[in-house]
Design a protein around this motif. Sequence first.
Motif, PDB file in Angstrom:
ATOM      1  N   MET A   1       7.308 -22.841  44.471  1.00  0.00           N
ATOM      2  CA  MET A   1       8.690 -22.804  44.507  1.00  0.00           C
ATOM      3  C   MET A   1       9.302 -21.540  44.935  1.00  0.00           C
ATOM      4  SD  MET A   1      11.118 -22.918  40.955  1.00  0.00           S
ATOM      5  CE  MET A   1      10.737 -24.665  40.551  1.00  0.00           C
ATOM      6  N   THR A   2      10.273 -21.774  45.799  1.00  0.00           N
ATOM      7  CA  THR A   2      10.857 -20.583  46.605  1.00  0.00           C
ATOM      8  C   THR A   2      11.395 -19.620  45.586  1.00  0.00           C
ATOM      9  OG1 THR A   2      11.000 -21.697  48.686  1.00  0.00           O
ATOM     10  CG2 THR A   2      12.377 -19.746  48.455  1.00  0.00           C
ATOM     11  N   HIS A   3      11.181 -18.168  45.734  1.00  0.00           N
ATOM     12  CA  HIS A   3      11.814 -17.060  44.831  1.00  0.00           C
ATOM     13  C   HIS A   3      12.603 -16.390  45.561  1.00  0.00           C
ATOM     14  CE1 HIS A   3      11.044 -13.376  41.973  1.00  0.00           C
ATOM     15  NE2 HIS A   3      11.927 -14.023  41.823  1.00  0.00           N
ATOM     16  N   THR A   4      14.264 -16.430  45.176  1.00  0.00           N
ATOM     17  CA  THR A   4      14.885 -15.685  46.093  1.00  0.00           C
ATOM     18  C   THR A   4      15.661 -14.777  45.009  1.00  0.00           C
ATOM     19  OG1 THR A   4      15.347 -17.656  47.285  1.00  0.00           O
ATOM     20  CG2 THR A   4      17.014 -16.058  47.495  1.00  0.00           C
ATOM     21  N   LEU A   5      15.766 -13.384  45.804  1.00  0.00           N
ATOM     22  CA  LEU A   5      16.639 -12.519  44.702  1.00  0.00           C
ATOM     23  C   LEU A   5      18.019 -11.998  45.427  1.00  0.00           C
ATOM     24  CD1 LEU A   5      13.771  -9.777  43.668  1.00  0.00           C
ATOM     25  CD2 LEU A   5      14.689 -11.668  42.496  1.00  0.00           C
ATOM     26  N   TYR A   6      18.996 -12.186  44.906  1.00  0.00           N
ATOM     27  CA  TYR A   6      20.353 -11.649  45.431  1.00  0.00           C
ATOM     28  C   TYR A   6      20.495 -10.455  44.941  1.00  0.00           C
ATOM     29  CZ  TYR A   6      21.153 -16.528  46.909  1.00  0.00           C
ATOM     30  OH  TYR A   6      20.859 -17.890  47.553  1.00  0.00           O
ATOM     31  N   LEU A   7      20.640  -9.384  45.637  1.00  0.00           N
ATOM     32  CA  LEU A   7      20.665  -8.008  45.232  1.00  0.00           C
ATOM     33  C   LEU A   7      22.274  -7.438  45.495  1.00  0.00           C
ATOM     34  CD1 LEU A   7      17.330  -6.553  46.727  1.00  0.00           C
ATOM     35  CD2 LEU A   7      17.660  -7.269  44.208  1.00  0.00           C
ATOM     36  N   VAL A   8      22.795  -6.976  44.493  1.00  0.00           N
ATOM     37  CA  VAL A   8      24.265  -6.634  44.469  1.00  0.00           C
ATOM     38  C   VAL A   8      24.505  -5.184  44.192  1.00  0.00           C
ATOM     39  CG1 VAL A   8      26.682  -6.830  43.981  1.00  0.00           C
ATOM     40  CG2 VAL A   8      25.101  -9.100  44.387  1.00  0.00           C
TER      41      VAL A   8
END
Length: 199
Positions: free
Chosen positions: A1-8
Amino acid sequence: MTHTLYLVRHGEQVDAEHGIPDGSLSARGELQAEAIARRLRGITFDKAWHSPLKRAEETARVMTDMLPPLKSEPSSLLLDCVPTGWVEGTPEVYHSYFNSYTEDETVAGRAQMGDATAEFLSHKTEHRELIVTHNFVIGWFVREVLDAPEWRWLGLNQYNCGLTIIQQRPGRPWSLLVYNDISHLPASLRTGLPDNAVD
């Protein structure tokens, strides 16, 4: 499964220019948080995290109020810190910058970011995570996924509520998809890059 981090990066805080270490969001900071929340509407997050510092916690609250049913949890691994002290290969121009921090501060920062890397950059079953944190923490994560020299978090500066996205597909190294995107912020809300940014 693709692991995506949205960093803000957190929104602008009240009196940030006067050196207050952890203030509430300014009125402009709240507008920045609302703008990034609108930008991320339509994305289903499996988890959300924020630094326990007030400016990040308030940014996460504004965002998650607009992104139901998302709730954000604090993590001390996301606290503002200086990820390293002086390391071999660091350009001489940064020498005076590192002299402004104690050895204890840089040792603690290195340990924290080692733990943060192990926690957030390990492959997980959750495939989309939102992380609201600080300039240097995001810079360190970007440096890590690009396998850049340890000192290279310097100069990787983020606007308040700028968006950085990193992603790992199964069996592949991390990729940098988006860096410090501020297309959701009008010019009047673009803050956070110091005039004398370390770069």
